[in-house]
Design an enzyme around this catalytic site. Structure first.
Site, PDB file in Angstrom:
ATOM      1  N   ASN A 229      32.643 -18.883  68.288  1.00 47.57           N
ATOM      2  CA  ASN A 229      32.150 -17.567  67.536  1.00 47.57           C
ATOM      3  C   ASN A 229      33.427 -17.169  66.635  1.00 47.57           C
ATOM      4  OD1 ASN A 229      31.265 -15.178  66.877  1.00 47.57           O
ATOM      5  ND2 ASN A 229      31.223 -14.215  68.950  1.00 47.57           N
ATOM      6  N   GLY A 230      33.323 -16.929  65.350  1.00 44.15           N
ATOM      7  CA  GLY A 230      34.395 -16.700  64.474  1.00 44.15           C
ATOM      8  C   GLY A 230      34.304 -17.575  63.242  1.00 44.15           C
TER       9      GLY A 230
ATOM     10  N   GLU B 104      25.370   8.286  48.849  1.00 47.83           N
ATOM     11  CA  GLU B 104      25.041   7.213  50.279  1.00 47.83           C
ATOM     12  C   GLU B 104      25.247   8.455  51.269  1.00 47.83           C
ATOM     13  OE1 GLU B 104      23.944   4.818  51.131  1.00 47.83           O
ATOM     14  OE2 GLU B 104      24.889   4.493  52.974  1.00 47.83           O
TER      15      GLU B 104
ATOM     16  N   TRP C  17      24.849 -17.284  63.916  1.00 50.76           N
ATOM     17  CA  TRP C  17      24.331 -16.494  62.581  1.00 50.76           C
ATOM     18  C   TRP C  17      25.175 -17.284  61.439  1.00 50.76           C
ATOM     19  CZ3 TRP C  17      21.634 -11.729  61.651  1.00 50.76           C
ATOM     20  CH2 TRP C  17      21.881 -11.273  60.397  1.00 50.76           C
TER      21      TRP C  17
ATOM     22  N   LYS D  90      22.147   9.102  53.947  1.00 48.53           N
ATOM     23  CA  LYS D  90      22.457   8.834  55.398  1.00 48.53           C
ATOM     24  C   LYS D  90      21.854  10.379  55.977  1.00 48.53           C
ATOM     25  CE  LYS D  90      22.714   5.767  55.564  1.00 48.53           C
ATOM     26  NZ  LYS D  90      22.688   4.636  54.966  1.00 48.53           N
TER      27      LYS D  90
ATOM     28  N   GLU E  31      17.979  10.570  55.705  1.00 50.15           N
ATOM     29  CA  GLU E  31      17.134   9.543  56.830  1.00 50.15           C
ATOM     30  C   GLU E  31      17.058  10.087  57.857  1.00 50.15           C
ATOM     31  OE1 GLU E  31      17.795   5.086  55.464  1.00 50.15           O
ATOM     32  OE2 GLU E  31      19.907   6.410  55.748  1.00 50.15           O
TER      33      GLU E  31
ATOM     34  N   CYS F 208      27.288 -14.473  65.715  1.00 48.90           N
ATOM     35  CA  CYS F 208      27.291 -15.609  66.891  1.00 48.90           C
ATOM     36  C   CYS F 208      27.237 -14.969  68.125  1.00 48.90           C
ATOM     37  CB  CYS F 208      28.068 -16.646  66.711  1.00 48.90           C
ATOM     38  SG  CYS F 208      28.085 -17.158  64.872  1.00 48.90           S
TER      39      CYS F 208
ATOM     40  N   ARG G 141      22.140  -9.693  68.796  1.00 45.93           N
ATOM     41  CA  ARG G 141      23.163  -9.730  68.005  1.00 45.93           C
ATOM     42  C   ARG G 141      22.683 -10.420  66.570  1.00 45.93           C
ATOM     43  NH1 ARG G 141      28.102  -9.718  70.950  1.00 45.93           N
ATOM     44  NH2 ARG G 141      29.161 -11.399  69.280  1.00 45.93           N
TER      45      ARG G 141
ATOM     46  N   HIS H 229      25.243  21.589  34.934  1.00 46.34           N
ATOM     47  CA  HIS H 229      24.218  21.427  34.063  1.00 46.34           C
ATOM     48  C   HIS H 229      23.002  21.675  34.522  1.00 46.34           C
ATOM     49  CE1 HIS H 229      27.175  19.823  31.045  1.00 46.34           C
ATOM     50  NE2 HIS H 229      27.801  19.065  31.970  1.00 46.34           N
TER      51      HIS H 229
ATOM     52  N   LYS I 158      13.289  -1.085  58.797  1.00 44.31           N
ATOM     53  CA  LYS I 158      14.578  -1.846  58.490  1.00 44.31           C
ATOM     54  C   LYS I 158      14.556  -2.877  57.382  1.00 44.31           C
ATOM     55  CE  LYS I 158      18.933  -2.437  59.139  1.00 44.31           C
ATOM     56  NZ  LYS I 158      19.754  -1.599  58.672  1.00 44.31           N
TER      57      LYS I 158
HETATM   58  C1  F6R Z   1      19.447   3.010  53.913  1.00 46.75           C
HETATM   59  C2  F6R Z   1      18.544   1.827  53.940  1.00 46.75           C
HETATM   60  C3  F6R Z   1      17.837   1.464  52.911  1.00 46.75           C
HETATM   61  C4  F6R Z   1      18.041   0.003  52.326  1.00 46.75           C
HETATM   62  C5  F6R Z   1      17.159  -0.388  51.506  1.00 46.75           C
HETATM   63  C6  F6R Z   1      17.365  -1.727  50.936  1.00 46.75           C
HETATM   64  O1  F6R Z   1      19.967   3.228  55.094  1.00 46.75           O
HETATM   65  O2  F6R Z   1      19.064   1.182  54.965  1.00 46.75           O
HETATM   66  O3  F6R Z   1      18.052   2.344  51.974  1.00 46.75           O
HETATM   67  O4  F6R Z   1      19.718   0.047  51.908  1.00 46.75           O
HETATM   68  O5  F6R Z   1      15.626  -0.334  52.009  1.00 46.75           O
HETATM   69  O6  F6R Z   1      17.292  -2.840  51.790  1.00 46.75           O
HETATM   70  P1  F6R Z   1      18.152  -4.084  51.766  1.00 46.75           P
HETATM   71  O7  F6R Z   1      19.668  -3.884  51.433  1.00 46.75           O
HETATM   72  O8  F6R Z   1      17.738  -4.894  53.052  1.00 46.75           O
HETATM   73  O9  F6R Z   1      17.635  -4.718  50.473  1.00 46.75           O
END
Ligand code: F6R
Length: 604
Positions: free
Chosen positions: A104-105, A480, A80, A484, A487, A2, A27, A503, A599
């Site tokens: 907010n909160g 993960e 939000w 990261k 990517e 928010c 935000r 293996h 995204k």
């Molecule tokens: C990695 C990343 C992607 C998402 C994937 C799923 O940094 O952002 O691998 O995790 O595209 O996205 P959501 O979580 O929005 O379903």
């Protein structure tokens, strides 16, 4: 997350509030509203969706068009959703009878307060926690006729984290404010006597010069030419760049989001983590009736959170748990049985493969839960129940705070289910609750740790690839870490279960193969140690991350000593995120918008 704005002055208050809210759009929000006050005249506008919807409403108002500028003060909010859907009724500002509040909160004790106020004759119209604030204020004011005292009595009763602005006809030249947890800045405007309020610098830049970033516990009252604080405050000079302000001074949104993980997990836990119990009001009480299996489905980083959770679910609930990548699940003609609880995990709530998997489960008659960051997203509308992450908008394409909040929520769900099933006793639950409360500290980025990652990053820019290795929940964490890195650095990286190296993958080991080894003290330390020794014997270049010194590594990142592997997990997560980001910076890549990625992946 928010956002709050407020204004006292002689300019066009409506326009200033709308412009301020636009500056807070970064935000993330799903509804917005403003309330204006001038003497006896009180006006409010609210709209779901974009600020332009709100703007259209404000500008279409023929009685008081925006250009008249007659209101001497006002407050505004972007919401939000956390408690209740993103509807106009739930949008802020919230009205009592003669006062409005923006917040907010989260107010943790809102249920108790709501009950008390309802019994005292107050009428609630929204599903939000916020509405109790304005009713509480009016409840006290009706008794004392003293607005200052009533505001003070109100904030004394609130538990949780919050920033508040409140306006009232009972003191029509003033804005009351309070900060406890969520951010709030107050600035003196460039024109005489003007005062601005905002959740971050962005709406203030260009309009004001001096600013106070309120410390927790500071409240006060503002009117034109007068600003009173409950305690001493420190004035500073506003920064001049808006983008810099939106990133809270960090270089990238990803960096900001890594740093704010320690705060957002507090919101994630708030109201769910009680002194000696865990509660999920959003889950139906008999959710586990007839359930013999849990199936988790997700993509990418969310899949990694799901894989982490599968270890925790089986360990803590003793319910069989499997995890599937959504794009695979969809086309494998899966056997769906009604004794399975189907959980999808998604930051966006829009990922096409995960959404389709959820629909398949629904059509098969399975009970479903969406663990999601965006309320009213497609998945939250399809699932039987939704548990929101409360991470605020995630702007960096590489997901960071979504993963940490997903893991926290799923761990809490595992404990909640474990308690229902009787598979964990009270002592175990209390120990785990204590550990959960220590998670924000594990996610805190220490300067020395960031500096270490930055310095080490220069040694890892070449080579023919990376192995990230770990065992148990540190295996999904290794996945993960590798994701990261690839990517945002475009370097080849793979995550492996450490015990699996021999293996096949170990054939690649040589000095140009970098191994990032996750070596927690409290989970199979000896096992992972011998796996790393095997790689060291083959001359692989090793960077070990551990609280225990390890002599065979080429590089070493020392993490804090803790008493639980999940605390080690979260600290190592931060290390992996920072390490990837610093490599990407050195390579000159676009950290926030890496090539070829989006995204939200709304196509198959
Ligand atoms: C990695 C990343 C992607 C998402 C994937 C799923 O940094 O952002 O691998 O995790 O595209 O996205 P959501 O979580 O929005 O379903």
């Amino acid at each position: 997350m928010c956002g709050i704005v407020g204004y006292i002055g002689k300019k066009n208050t409506k326009q200033i509030l709308i412009d301020g809210l636009k500056e807070l759009e970064y935000r993330g929000y799903d509804s917005a509203g403003i309330a204006l006050l001038e003497g006896e005249k009180l006006e409010v506008y609210k709209a779901v969706g974009k600020i332009k919807n709100l703007e259209e409403k404000v500008l279409c108002n023929q009685i008081c068009p925006a250009k008249d500028g007659t209101f001497s003060l006002g407050i505004g909010h972007t919401r939000w959703a956390t408690h209740g859907k993103p509807t106009e009724l739930n949008a802020h500002p919230h009205l009592g009878v003669y006062s409005y509040v923006v917040h907010n909160g989260i107010i943790e004790n809102y249920k108790e307060l709501k009950e008390e106020l309802t019994n005292a004759g107050h009428n609630f119209v929204s599903q939000t926690d916020t509405e109790v604030i304005v009713h509480l204020f009016e409840y006290y004011f009706n008794q004392s006729n003293d607005a200052k005292l009533s505001f003070h009595q109100t904030i004394e009763r609130l538990e949780g984290a919050y920033s508040i602005l409140l306006i009232t006809k009972s003191m029509p030249d003033s804005i009351f404010f309070m900060k406890h947890g969520s951010p709030l800045a107050i600035a003196k405007g460039n024109d005489d006597g003007e005062i601005y309020f905002a959740s971050s610098d962005a709406p203030l830049i260009g309009l004001a010069h001096d600013v106070v970033y309120l410390e927790d516990g500071i409240s006060g009252i503002a009117s034109i030419d007068n600003l009173e604080f409950s305690d001493e405050v420190k004035w500073s000079i506003l920064p001049s760049s808006k983008l810099f302000a939106q990133k809270d001074g960090f270089r990238f949104f990803m960096e900001k989001e890594i740093y704010e993980q320690k705060d957002v997990v507090v919101d994630t836990m708030m109201g769910r983590l009680k002194d000696n119990a865990i509660e999920f009001d959003e889950l139906p009480p008999h959710i586990l009736d007839g359930i013999n299996e849990i199936k988790i489905c997700a993509c990418g980083t969310s899949f990694h959170a799901g894989l982490t959770a599968s270890y925790l679910f089986e360990r803590l609930t003793k319910i069989r748990c499997s995890v599937e990548i959504a794009s695979e699940f969809r086309y494998k003609e899966p056997l769906l049985s009604k004794d399975t609880l189907f959980i999808v995990i998604s930051q966006s709530g829009e990922t096409a493969d995960t959404l389709e998997a959820l629909k398949m489960a629904k059509n098969g008659g399975l009970k479903s839960i969406a663990v999601c960051n965006v309320d009213n997203s497609s998945m939250t509308r399809v699932a039987d129940a939704t548990v929101l992450l409360r991470a605020g908008i995630e702007k960096g394409v590489a997901s960071t705070k979504a993963f940490s909040t997903q893991t926290v929520v799923l761990w809490m769900m595992a404990l909640y289910f474990g308690k229902i099933k009787g598979s964990i006793d009270n002592k175990k639950l209390q120990d785990e609750l204590k550990t959960l409360k220590a998670v924000p500290n594990s996610l805190k980025v220490e300067n020395s740790l960031h500096e270490k990652c930055r310095r080490l990053s220069k040694r890892y820019l070449h080579g023919h690839g990376f192995f990230f290795i770990g065992r148990d929940v540190f295996y999904p964490l290794a996945l993960e870490g590798a994701l990261k890195l690839k990517e945002i650095s475009y370097l080849h990286a793979e995550g492996y279960p450490a015990g699996e190296m021999k293996h096949g993958p170990i054939a690649l080991a040589d000095p140009e193969l970098f191994t990032i080894a996750l070596m927690p003290q409290h989970l199979h330390y000896d096992k992972i140690k011998s796996n790393v020794e095997e790689l060291s014997a083959r001359d692989s270049t090793i960077c070990a991350i551990s609280p225990l010194p390890f002599e065979l590594s080429d590089d070493f990142i020392l993490t804090k000593e803790t008493n639980h592997y999940m605390l080690e997990f979260f600290e190592m997560l931060v290390v992996l995120q920072l390490f990837s980001m610093e490599i990407s910076v050195r390579l000159g890549n676009d950290v926030d918008m890496p090539r070829n990625l989006a995204k939200s992946v709304t196509v198959e």
